[in-house]
Design an enzyme around this catalytic site. Structure first.
Site, PDB file in Angstrom:
ATOM      1  N   GLY A 137      56.492 -15.603   8.631  1.00 41.51           N
ATOM      2  CA  GLY A 137      57.474 -15.680   9.718  1.00 41.51           C
ATOM      3  C   GLY A 137      58.875 -15.508   9.164  1.00 41.51           C
ATOM      4  O   GLY A 137      59.055 -15.097   8.021  1.00 41.51           O
ATOM      5  N   ASN A 138      59.871 -15.806   9.973  1.00 45.94           N
ATOM      6  CA  ASN A 138      61.262 -15.739   9.489  1.00 45.94           C
ATOM      7  C   ASN A 138      62.094 -16.825  10.154  1.00 45.94           C
ATOM      8  O   ASN A 138      61.599 -17.563  11.004  1.00 45.94           O
ATOM      9  CB  ASN A 138      61.846 -14.340   9.722  1.00 45.94           C
ATOM     10  CG  ASN A 138      61.914 -13.986  11.184  1.00 45.94           C
ATOM     11  OD1 ASN A 138      62.667 -14.585  11.936  1.00 45.94           O
ATOM     12  ND2 ASN A 138      61.104 -13.024  11.609  1.00 45.94           N
ATOM     13  N   SER A 139      63.365 -16.915   9.749  1.00 42.49           N
ATOM     14  CA  SER A 139      64.177 -18.070  10.160  1.00 42.49           C
ATOM     15  C   SER A 139      64.892 -17.891  11.495  1.00 42.49           C
ATOM     16  O   SER A 139      65.754 -18.704  11.821  1.00 42.49           O
ATOM     17  CB  SER A 139      65.259 -18.370   9.122  1.00 42.49           C
ATOM     18  OG  SER A 139      64.904 -17.978   7.870  1.00 42.49           O
ATOM     19  N   SER A 140      64.590 -16.862  12.255  1.00 44.39           N
ATOM     20  CA  SER A 140      65.312 -16.685  13.519  1.00 44.39           C
ATOM     21  C   SER A 140      64.985 -17.819  14.493  1.00 44.39           C
ATOM     22  O   SER A 140      63.816 -18.135  14.716  1.00 44.39           O
ATOM     23  CB  SER A 140      64.935 -15.340  14.141  1.00 44.39           C
ATOM     24  OG  SER A 140      65.525 -15.248  15.401  1.00 44.39           O
TER      25      SER A 140
END
Ligand code: CTP
Length: 396
Positions: A201-204
């Protein structure tokens, strides 16, 4: 716009100096009306210096001008912060015992009250009844924030942050210049499964996309929000379609784009996904080698939407960039604008994790050739409005 800023007699009055700043910096003229009690907390000189206008609290000041009637008629918006329990009670019962409450009886423009008081006072049935009555008359009463109060106590009763109050207040008088438009916005970060429990995933946080949806709704658009793993609440009135992976997001966006007038890709989409998704949880093998992940490329949703856009449709992308040896944030963003083919590309600098989950943002909005259309900074709500302004600008 002409704004009246009423200031009640509470310790949070000092925060209204920041609120005043935000309103004047946004280009509005602000007349401060402090209550007599509030002058115990912040003096008249502060209000006059920061607003460049007189700050009066008595009906008998400048009687020749009939100030409460004239100022009330001229006002486009009234904001009261902090609204104390006493001020809420006086406003609810229609008292006219100082310039502010008298003016509240003469205005026809939107009114926003931002309460601040001790938790017990806020929760008291008398205060709650006053709030309900004011709301039933069309006055917007914000919920106070929770947290540390004046003393050692904490709970609901804190004045919301000045930027939150300014956004909510300015939102009340926003023109419905997106009325009749169907818009679709993606928000958050896609999630690519590795096995039934793990993912890449990512930090958005999804906050900027959610603010874009909220702003479009306020301005009268018909809004669909496509969310991937967002960490903020979605606004009521927006149709929400949750997705997980880039490919799921692509399917929903392509479908929505078939009828949308404006398509905004604010989501952080994973460029790669694991080549295979294990059907069972991947196990650690005692003494064995760690597994090697093979990735394959995801579709570029934005580039596809831009390539296939319908006549009259506006496609907007985002570019989260960091400067490096090959160029600055803007250099990278300009070449991305040309590469992606979107009508607008909103570039922000994410060096050091900046902007992820933060309430503020600073962006440069580029056109398809990489030319600067606008710059904007401030709360993500303010940035969202600047993006919609730019959309209207390119749609002509
Ligand atoms: N985007 C997309 N599909 C992808 C990757 C990105 O639609 N597979 C969109 C994002 O929603 C955003 C824009 O493309 O609107 C730019 O995203 P960004 O991550 O900054 O760029 P990338 O295309 O991934 O380029 P790079 O990672 O090489 O900078």
């Amino acid at each position: 716009m002409r704004i009246i800023l009423g200031v009640g007699g509470g310790i949070a009055a000092y925060k209204s100096a920041l609120l005043l700043r935000l309103l004047t910096e946004a280009g509005h003229s602000v007349r401060v009306m402090p209550t007599a009690a509030s002058l115990e907390f912040v003096g008249r000189a502060t209000w006059e210096a920061l607003s460049g206008e007189k700050a009066t609290h008595e009906v008998f000041d400048d009687v020749d001008e009939v100030a409460h009637v004239r100022l009330g008629h001229e006002a486009d918006l009234v904001v009261v912060a902090p609204a104390t329990a006493d001020l809420l009670a006086r406003a609810a019962s229609g008292r006219a015992d100082d310039l502010l409450t008298t003016t509240l009886l003469t205005v026809t423009c939107p009114v926003l009250l931002a309460p601040a008081m001790h938790t017990e006072m806020w929760r008291h049935p008398a205060t709650q009844a006053n709030v309900e009555l004011l709301r039933s008359r069309g006055v917007t009463v914000l919920e106070p924030d929770s947290g540390r109060l004046t003393g050692a106590d904490s709970g609901p009763g804190r004045l919301p942050e000045p930027a939150t109050i300014a956004d909510a207040a300015l939102g009340l008088v926003r023109t419905r210049d997106l009325a009749g438009l169907e818009v679709v916005v993606s928000a958050g970060g896609t999630v690519e499964a590795l096995d039934p429990v793990r993912f890449l995933g990512n930090s958005s946080s999804g906050r900027q996309g959610v603010e874009l949806a909220r702003a479009a709704l306020e301005r009268g658009a018909n809004v669909r929000l496509v969310t991937a793993s967002i960490q903020v609440a979605t606004p009521p009135g927006v149709a929400v379609t949750p997705v997980r992976s880039a490919r799921e997001m692509q399917a929903v966006m392509v479908d929505a784009a078939a009828t949308a007038d404006v398509v905004v890709m604010a989501a952080a989409v994973a460029d790669f996904r694991p080549e295979t998704v294990a059907t069972d949880k991947i196990k650690k093998v005692e003494g064995g080698e760690p597994p090697v992940l093979r990735l394959v490329e995801n579709p570029d949703i934005l580039a596809g939407l831009a390539r296939d856009r319908r006549d009259g449709q506006t496609v907007v992308g985002f570019a989260a960039e960091t400067g490096d040896a090959d160029g600055s944030v803007l250099d990278h963003a300009r070449s991305k604008a040309r590469r992606k083919g979107a009508d607008l590309l909103v570039a922000n600098d994410v060096a050091g994790g900046r902007t992820f989950g933060a309430p503020d943002n600073a962006v440069t909005i580029l056109d398809r050739d990489g030319g600067t259309v606008a710059t904007a900074s401030g709360s993500k709500a303010e940035v969202a409005h600047a993006v919609w302004d730019a959309v209207l600008h390119v749609r002509g």
